[in-house]
Design an enzyme around this catalytic site. Structure first.
Site, PDB file in Angstrom:
ATOM      1  N   LYS A 144       0.832  -1.197   0.000  1.00  0.00           N
ATOM      2  CA  LYS A 144       0.000   0.000   0.000  1.00  0.00           C
ATOM      3  C   LYS A 144       0.874   1.258   0.000  1.00  0.00           C
ATOM      4  O   LYS A 144       0.667   2.175  -0.798  1.00  0.00           O
ATOM      5  CB  LYS A 144      -0.878  -0.027   1.258  1.00  0.00           C
ATOM      6  N   ARG A 200      -3.314   2.860   8.516  1.00  0.00           N
ATOM      7  CA  ARG A 200      -3.633   1.632   7.775  1.00  0.00           C
ATOM      8  C   ARG A 200      -2.406   0.741   7.676  1.00  0.00           C
ATOM      9  O   ARG A 200      -1.310   1.217   7.398  1.00  0.00           O
ATOM     10  CB  ARG A 200      -4.100   1.989   6.358  1.00  0.00           C
ATOM     11  N   GLY A 258      -6.563 -10.785   7.965  1.00  0.00           N
ATOM     12  CA  GLY A 258      -6.126 -11.244   9.290  1.00  0.00           C
ATOM     13  C   GLY A 258      -5.237 -10.228   9.963  1.00  0.00           C
ATOM     14  O   GLY A 258      -5.009 -10.275  11.158  1.00  0.00           O
ATOM     15  N   MET A 291      -4.377  -6.322  11.193  1.00  0.00           N
ATOM     16  CA  MET A 291      -5.137  -5.135  11.530  1.00  0.00           C
ATOM     17  C   MET A 291      -5.298  -4.310  10.272  1.00  0.00           C
ATOM     18  O   MET A 291      -4.376  -4.165   9.503  1.00  0.00           O
ATOM     19  CB  MET A 291      -4.369  -4.324  12.558  1.00  0.00           C
ATOM     20  N   ARG A 343      -3.428  -1.165  -6.531  1.00  0.00           N
ATOM     21  CA  ARG A 343      -2.502  -2.291  -6.642  1.00  0.00           C
ATOM     22  C   ARG A 343      -2.887  -3.067  -7.901  1.00  0.00           C
ATOM     23  O   ARG A 343      -3.997  -2.887  -8.430  1.00  0.00           O
ATOM     24  CB  ARG A 343      -2.587  -3.206  -5.425  1.00  0.00           C
ATOM     25  N   HIS A 377      -6.961 -32.566   4.178  1.00  0.00           N
ATOM     26  CA  HIS A 377      -6.710 -33.801   3.426  1.00  0.00           C
ATOM     27  C   HIS A 377      -7.612 -33.857   2.193  1.00  0.00           C
ATOM     28  O   HIS A 377      -7.165 -34.127   1.077  1.00  0.00           O
ATOM     29  CB  HIS A 377      -6.957 -35.002   4.340  1.00  0.00           C
ATOM     30  N   SER A 399      16.010 -41.347 -17.092  1.00  0.00           N
ATOM     31  CA  SER A 399      14.749 -40.674 -16.793  1.00  0.00           C
ATOM     32  C   SER A 399      14.581 -40.702 -15.282  1.00  0.00           C
ATOM     33  O   SER A 399      14.595 -41.768 -14.666  1.00  0.00           O
ATOM     34  CB  SER A 399      13.595 -41.400 -17.477  1.00  0.00           C
ATOM     35  N   CYS A 438      10.184 -38.461 -15.239  1.00  0.00           N
ATOM     36  CA  CYS A 438       8.859 -39.027 -15.483  1.00  0.00           C
ATOM     37  C   CYS A 438       8.079 -39.254 -14.193  1.00  0.00           C
ATOM     38  O   CYS A 438       6.982 -39.794 -14.211  1.00  0.00           O
ATOM     39  CB  CYS A 438       8.962 -40.321 -16.280  1.00  0.00           C
ATOM     40  N   TYR A 446      13.840 -33.018 -21.280  1.00  0.00           N
ATOM     41  CA  TYR A 446      12.376 -33.014 -21.306  1.00  0.00           C
ATOM     42  C   TYR A 446      11.802 -33.311 -19.933  1.00  0.00           C
ATOM     43  O   TYR A 446      12.499 -33.822 -19.047  1.00  0.00           O
ATOM     44  CB  TYR A 446      11.843 -34.035 -22.325  1.00  0.00           C
TER      45      TYR A 446
HETATM   46  C1  PEP Z   1       8.864 -42.962 -10.301  1.00  0.00           C
HETATM   47  O1  PEP Z   1       9.250 -43.719  -9.429  1.00  0.00           O
HETATM   48  O2  PEP Z   1       9.005 -41.738 -10.249  1.00  0.00           O
HETATM   49  C2  PEP Z   1       8.177 -43.482 -11.486  1.00  0.00           C
HETATM   50  C3  PEP Z   1       7.847 -42.691 -12.488  1.00  0.00           C
HETATM   51  O3  PEP Z   1       7.851 -44.786 -11.490  1.00  0.00           O
HETATM   52  P1  PEP Z   1       6.598 -45.385 -10.685  1.00  0.00           P
HETATM   53  O4  PEP Z   1       5.796 -44.240 -10.205  1.00  0.00           O
HETATM   54  O5  PEP Z   1       5.868 -46.231 -11.656  1.00  0.00           O
HETATM   55  O6  PEP Z   1       7.264 -46.136  -9.609  1.00  0.00           O
END
Ligand code: PEP
Ligand code: MG
Length: 900
Positions: free
Chosen positions: A22, A91, A100, A102, A337, A453, A785, A852, A872
């Site tokens: 502000k 302010r 939350g 003042m 803002r 959760h 990977s 992956c 990648y």
């Molecule tokens: C991993 O462990 O990150 C993975 C891609 O293989 P999975 O989740 O199948 O164990």
């Protein structure tokens, strides 16, 4: 010496750390020459020093005094003056706006003397003066001294009742307000045990102190925790000369947005309340008017406001929200803002601003939040015309859902299995409810926040959820709930809207999002601003990014879906499901039970053609793009019946004296299940270990892959095959596997009379040992990977299946900055990845690398992957666009937006 107080003319918009949001923006607007009432800001450093020492840092109060005197001079008024008093507002203003904390105390400086001055200056408007004074006592009492707000509200109600049945605030005259003020002073005394401070300088010191202290108030701390805001920022305090919006119908107050924050449309948007002070708008005392109405009431001020809005938008080069007050026809700007907006609006605005030449494409791409991109594709309630929500909770996970109410996870699963659409309604969910949560269309809880959760699981699984709808009272014995007098039983239909937290009885019509329809090729939907924005910015994102984006896809359908979303290959094709299905499980069991090599081979021969067909479909769907196929990973016992169930069945049959082939078969199964049983299956006979123990298994899979690829190539396709061995810990494991499997591939190719152009062999790096010995492993790998699911599990020693039981507490207590299974833990798991990348590449310059694990679709983790130079990321198909965007933002170095 540290400077603790800055005049508005001394700061600018880039000083948010020191002056708060502000203060920095008030300073910026002052220097732009906009009509901002004069004032000054006590810094966040002063706040911090105050909180540490429990007292104002030396020299700071003197600085406040100096600036106050300067303000008095500028306004030609003095605080507490009985003829023409200066009044100020105090302010708070942290770097990020924070509910939350003042908030605001208005009219500070009033006492029994200056109230007379105020009346004189307002043409003897005693009503106005006493109203200002009673408001000040009320706000100061409530905000600075923690007097319960209800005490004042009740007294105000009493005063109104005395006036008449339906009397409003505005019906109270000067005498009534004077009396009310006296009552407020009593309330103040009753609750604080002290007299209301009449010395304006003491009022000011107390108010500043209260702002500083509110930084450590419970609600502010909770908010910071929830929103991952550091505790170490502190808040600044702004002291601003008062202007009054409650001086008749030529005065008023309002909020304006330079563009529509919900649709992104370019048109002024906001609310206006004539004859009111700012807190009346928030308190909802009277209904506000749409901003455009101001044109009819006061066209001059409206014109000026539009001018200011345009100046601010051009200056900030973004949509701004603005608080303003008009005092007797004079416009004042009290705050601005860069405004908050919906996930939808941020795309439309960013693309429009590019179109208008306000910002460049490179600036537009970081303005859209990769974390919210998935929301744009969720189903929405298409009409709420005749529906009124029976309850409203937190919009915990986006999307709308409708279904029959069930109250237990088991029911949710069971009903869903028989084809019912259900909404799981719980007070709160626990990890034991998971199976029911993922079977439901939507989740509704009556307790719990946006990090409960239920909320975390729902967002992770892409299930719409409304959480903490506390009007909902569940009565488990009668399998029903009530909300605001409406009773809803099991089997009744409800609709929940995870975008705004609304809960409706009955089935409301849902529709696919415009963006989803547009992506599907709907030409009408492609005319919508959101599609044009999405298409434009994503095309640019693709030009910017350095990371390729692949998908984790196991079936031809998933592969095509991923490709439509822009996937540039498959980074992980898990072959597990290829072992499931009735016919296949039978063959797998034969393989597991085989007594001889011959029997085992027969089982492989049965599986081979089935798997080959699966791969043909996948290679076709990803023609010309790389497909990384991972050989079987999970332990074999997963393909057998549950140990306990089977033992019970056998025991029951035996106790009944049953006998025969069926029982023998079951007993044999049980013997095998017991034999394969492992105390720690996650660390057991899985991945490459399985390949070593059952050599025919991987050979069969390699044959299926290579034969499928040869067939596709023979039909004119371009399959690009990468075979991946899971759970490798040592170079020798991978070397021996390749030694066994490469000849199998060679043989298949020569039998098919084909040579595949792209056939590579690599491994997952998902064990710390593989990561730290990457230089060795890389000698025998074409690619790595990162399996960050297992890598996180093994680096932390956290079971990935059980972490849900305590991860919320770990986050709460800041033991981890975020769930490490969602966002890569940079210092630990990330360091292992960095080591493996650097050392792997040093040992093998042709090595290519990707990720992956689930993290491949998490924006903050994508940024990290960019930073360590992976080639990648691979993620679930529905996250491909998210990853494309995050990768572009990473390339622009704008990780702040991606990792928010
Ligand atoms: C991993 O462990 O990150 C993975 C891609 O293989 P999975 O989740 O199948 O164990
Ligand atoms: Mg794994």
């Amino acid at each position: 010496m540290t400077k603790y107080v800055y005049d508005f003319s001394e700061g600018n918009k880039d000083m948010k750390d020191l002056l708060g949001g502000k203060g920095a923006n008030l300073a910026e607007m002052t220097n732009m020459g906009l009509p901002v009432p004069p004032g000054f800001t006590a810094t966040t450093e002063a706040c911090f020093a105050y909180l540490q020492e429990g007292d104002f840092p030396p020299g700071s109060l003197e600085e406040v005094e100096e600036h106050l005197v300067r303000l008095e001079k500028a306004m030609d008024k003095r605080l507490g003056d009985t003829d023409d008093p200066l009044l100020v507002s105090v302010r708070s203003g942290a770097k990020f706006s924070m509910p939350g904390m003042m908030d605001t105390v208005l009219n500070l400086g009033l006492n029994d003397g200056s109230v007379e001055g105020l009346a004189k200056q307002s043409d003897n408007d005693w009503r106005f003066a006493w109203d200002a004074y009673r408001r000040f006592v009320q706000m100061f009492g409530k905000i600075v001294m923690d007097v319960p707000g209800d005490a004042f509200e009740d007294a105000l109600d009493d005063a109104k009742h005395r006036k008449g049945e339906n009397a409003q605030d505005t019906d109270l005259d000067a005498d009534d307000l004077k009396e009310l003020h006296a009552r407020f002073l009593e309330i103040y005394r009753e609750h604080t045990g002290s007299e209301f401070p009449k010395d304006p300088r003491e009022q000011m010191t107390l108010a500043i102190e209260a702002v500083f202290k509110s930084w450590n108030g419970r609600r502010a701390i909770d908010y910071r925790r929830q929103n991952k805001i550091s505790d170490n920022l502190g808040t600044a305090v702004n002291v601003v000369a008062m202007v009054f919006g409650n001086r008749g119908m030529d005065s008023g107050t309002g909020v304006a947005f330079t563009r529509d924050p919900s649709t992104g449309e370019k048109r002024p948007y906001g609310d206006y309340l004539p004859d009111a002070q700012g807190e009346d708008v928030v308190a909802g005392i009277r209904n506000t008017l749409p901003l455009a109405e101001l044109e009819k009431i006061d066209s001059k001020s409206y014109g000026e406001l539009l001018q200011v809005m345009s100046t601010l938008e051009n200056h900030y080069r973004d949509m701004c929200d603005i608080e303003f007050t008009i005092e007797k026809g004079k416009l004042w700007i009290l705050q601005t803002r860069v405004g908050k907006r919906t996930a939808f609006a941020e795309w439309v605005m960013a693309a429009d601003m590019v179109e208008e030449g306000l910002i460049s494409l490179d600036e537009a791409v970081p303005r859209v939040d990769a974390n919210r991109l998935e929301e744009l594709f969720k189903r929405v309630v298409s009409s709420t015309a005749d529906a009124k929500p029976i309850a409203t909770g937190l919009n915990a996970s986006p999307g709308a859902a409708t279904g029959k109410v069930v109250f237990t996870a088991d029911d949710a699963k069971e009903w869903a299995e028989r084809g019912e659409k259900v909404i799981l309604v719980r007070r709160e969910t626990t990890p034991d409810d998971y199976h029911g949560m993922i079977a439901a269309q939507g989740i509704l809880t009556s307790a719990g926040g946006t990090n409960s959760h239920a909320a975390v699981v729902a967002r992770g699984e892409g299930i719409p959820a409304v959480c903490g709808a506390d009007a909902i009272k569940i009565d488990s014995p009668s399998r029903s709930f009530t909300a605001n007098g409406v009773r809803v039983g099991e089997d009744d239909v409800v609709t929940i809207d995870g975008f705004n937290g609304a809960v409706y009885v009955g089935e409301l019509p849902l529709e696919e999002s415009k963006l989803e329809r547009a992506r599907g090729g709907d030409q009408e939907a492609r005319k919508e601003p959101i599609w044009r924005a999405f298409d434009r910015l994503m095309r640019h994102a693709d030009e910017l990014r350095m990371l390729k984006v692949r998908a984790n896809a196991d079936t031809p359908d998933q592969a095509s879906n991923a490709r439509e979303r822009g996937a540039e290959g498959i980074g992980l094709c898990r072959t597990e499901h290829m072992f499931l299905g009735e016919e296949r499980v039978e063959a797998v069991r034969q393989m597991i039970f085989a007594d001889s090599g011959e029997q085992e081979q027969r089982a492989y021969d049965a599986l081979l053609p089935l798997q080959r067909e699966d791969f043909v479909g996948i290679f076709k769907a990803m023609d010309g793009l790389p497909v990384t196929v991972r050989l079987l990973d999970p332990p074999l016992h997963e393909f057998l019946p549950n140990q306990v169930d089977l033992a019970v069945e056998v025991a029951v049959a035996e106790s009944r004296g049953e006998a025969g082939a069926e029982l023998d078969r079951k007993k044999e199964e049980l013997r095998k299940v017991n034999e394969l049983h492992e105390a720690n299956p996650m660390l057991g006979l899985r991945g490459v270990r399985l390949g070593i123990v059952k050599p025919g298994l991987y050979a069969m899979q390699v044959r299926a892959i290579v034969e499928a690829a040869c067939r596709v190539k023979g039909e004119g396709g371009d399959p690009r095959v990468e075979i991946m061995i899971p759970l490798v810990a040592t170079r020798e494991e991978l070397r021996q596997m390749r030694e066994e499997l490469e000849p199998v591939a060679q043989k298949d190719m020569s039998e098919a009379g084909q040579e595949l152009d792209h056939l590579e062999w690599g491994t997952m790096v998902e064990l710390p040992r593989a990561a730290v010995t990457a230089a060795e492993v890389a000698e025998v790998a074409d690619f790595f990977s990162f399996g960050t699911n297992d890598l996180t599990q093994t680096a932390f020693g956290f079971s990935r299946d059980d972490i849900g039981k305590f991860v919320a507490m770990y986050e709460e207590r800041k033991l981890v900055p975020a769930n490490p299974f969602v966002t890569i833990d940079r210092p630990g798991v990330g360091r292992l990845m960095r080591i493996a990348t650097e050392e792997g590449r040093a040992a093998n310059e042709h090595l290519h690398l990707g990720i992956c694990g689930e993290h491949g679709g998490d924006p903050a983790s994508v940024v990290f992957c960019h930073e360590i130079g992976l080639d990648y990321v691979s993620c679930s198909p529905f996250r491909v666009e998210t990853a494309r965007l995050a990768a572009a933002q990473a390339a622009l170095g704008s990780s702040e937006s991606a990792s928010k």
